[in-house]
Scaffold this motif. Sequence first.
Motif, mmCIF file in Angstrom:
data_model
loop_
_atom_site.group_PDB
_atom_site.id
_atom_site.type_symbol
_atom_site.label_atom_id
_atom_site.label_comp_id
_atom_site.label_asym_id
_atom_site.label_seq_id
_atom_site.Cartn_x
_atom_site.Cartn_y
_atom_site.Cartn_z
ATOM 1 N N SER A 1 29.431 25.986 -47.583
ATOM 2 C CA SER A 1 28.996 25.703 -46.287
ATOM 3 C C SER A 1 30.470 26.939 -45.851
ATOM 4 N N HIS A 2 31.861 26.884 -47.358
ATOM 5 C CA HIS A 2 32.619 27.226 -46.551
ATOM 6 C C HIS A 2 32.757 28.840 -45.987
ATOM 7 N N LEU A 3 31.919 29.731 -46.546
ATOM 8 C CA LEU A 3 31.277 30.792 -46.731
ATOM 9 C C LEU A 3 29.614 31.443 -45.663
ATOM 10 N N ILE A 4 29.279 30.041 -45.368
ATOM 11 C CA ILE A 4 28.804 30.681 -44.210
ATOM 12 C C ILE A 4 29.206 29.771 -42.770
ATOM 13 N N ASP A 5 30.610 29.507 -43.394
ATOM 14 C CA ASP A 5 31.495 29.174 -41.388
ATOM 15 C C ASP A 5 31.954 30.563 -41.759
ATOM 16 N N SER A 6 32.506 30.653 -42.378
ATOM 17 C CA SER A 6 33.461 31.922 -42.244
ATOM 18 C C SER A 6 32.976 33.071 -41.466
ATOM 19 N N CYS A 7 31.908 33.414 -41.993
ATOM 20 C CA CYS A 7 30.448 34.107 -41.366
ATOM 21 C C CYS A 7 30.739 33.861 -39.372
ATOM 22 N N ALA A 8 29.907 32.373 -39.938
ATOM 23 C CA ALA A 8 29.740 31.615 -38.445
ATOM 24 C C ALA A 8 31.180 32.175 -37.749
ATOM 25 N N ALA A 9 32.070 32.306 -38.135
ATOM 26 C CA ALA A 9 33.593 32.382 -37.208
ATOM 27 C C ALA A 9 33.393 33.710 -36.691
ATOM 28 N N ALA A 10 33.064 34.613 -37.993
ATOM 29 C CA ALA A 10 33.403 36.023 -37.055
ATOM 30 C C ALA A 10 32.657 36.340 -35.867
ATOM 31 N N ILE A 11 30.818 35.402 -35.824
ATOM 32 C CA ILE A 11 30.771 35.669 -34.632
ATOM 33 C C ILE A 11 30.629 35.428 -34.207
ATOM 34 N N ALA A 12 31.077 34.302 -33.636
ATOM 35 C CA ALA A 12 32.425 33.763 -33.100
ATOM 36 C C ALA A 12 33.175 34.183 -31.663
ATOM 37 N N ALA A 13 34.217 34.895 -32.651
ATOM 38 C CA ALA A 13 34.533 35.782 -32.847
ATOM 39 C C ALA A 13 34.274 37.130 -31.872
ATOM 40 N N TRP A 14 33.575 37.618 -32.373
ATOM 41 C CA TRP A 14 32.371 39.042 -32.357
ATOM 42 C C TRP A 14 31.908 39.024 -31.125
ATOM 43 N N ASP A 15 31.447 37.838 -30.470
ATOM 44 C CA ASP A 15 30.381 37.379 -29.107
ATOM 45 C C ASP A 15 31.598 37.508 -28.035
ATOM 46 N N TYR A 16 32.580 36.983 -28.213
ATOM 47 C CA TYR A 16 33.754 36.842 -27.843
ATOM 48 C C TYR A 16 34.290 38.099 -27.181
ATOM 49 N N VAL A 17 35.243 39.214 -27.999
ATOM 50 C CA VAL A 17 35.233 40.193 -27.242
ATOM 51 C C VAL A 17 34.459 41.278 -27.336
ATOM 52 N N SER A 18 33.362 41.282 -27.306
ATOM 53 C CA SER A 18 32.777 42.801 -27.384
ATOM 54 C C SER A 18 32.411 42.842 -25.774
ATOM 55 N N PRO A 19 32.024 44.029 -25.600
ATOM 56 C CA PRO A 19 31.749 43.743 -24.515
ATOM 57 C C PRO A 19 30.922 43.845 -24.280
ATOM 58 N N ASN A 20 29.485 44.435 -24.942
ATOM 59 C CA ASN A 20 27.743 44.098 -24.586
ATOM 60 C C ASN A 20 27.998 42.678 -25.205
ATOM 61 N N ARG A 21 28.770 41.433 -25.134
ATOM 62 C CA ARG A 21 27.973 39.897 -25.937
ATOM 63 C C ARG A 21 28.650 39.354 -25.153
#
Length: 217
Positions: A178-198
């Motif tokens: 679950s820790h590896l899953i959560d690290s990828c999900a953390a990246a999704i949250a950061a990506w969606d926050y900073v991307s101008p198209n998301r």
Amino acid sequence: MKIVGIDLSGPSNHKDTAVAVFSDQGDSLYLDRLLNPASDQDILSLITNLSAEQQVVVGIDAPLSYEDGGGDRELEKELRSFTKELGMKSGSIMPPTLTKMIYLTVRGMKLASLLSDLMNIQVIEVHPGATLAARIPGEEGRKHALLYKRSLESRDWIANWMISFGLKGIQVNLLQTSHLIDSCAAAIAAWDYVSPNRKPAWSYDANSPYHPYPFSC
């Protein structure tokens, strides 16, 4: 730009700390590296090297501030209401100063402060469980989003969903905790926050000086 997701554990628990490094390719993220276990020095060295060449956005799954006097920040109060609508238990959102959380909060605040002193770094507080529950559609998907910490079947299902969501370079057999899953999900949250198209499913603005980092899920 690099997007880094960190599932942080307490200061003495390096084995349950996982880091996922992705390259932002516009409409997708490409997995460059998974790091587990990870100490503070491991994380700082990795991100220092990345930031020497490009912008790095870091999503950290840990409280990065606390409320003076203890208890919930306004963030926890509003996030708990949001996650209840997703079927998550209210106990999944805990005050940063709760006894079982305080060491994680201390590590998160220290790491965020050290990273913020570097050039080309943006730090965001995230919640992987809420990130997944808010994005995965359908009754079956919601079930797996709520069970993946206890179920290997659900982790495999979510890893496959992440691939369809736009995370490239992932291999299901590598995301067995679950820790590896959560690290990828953390990246999704950061990506969606900073991307101008998301955009994030839910976010909370920084409020300096006491709460200096934005939140995204």
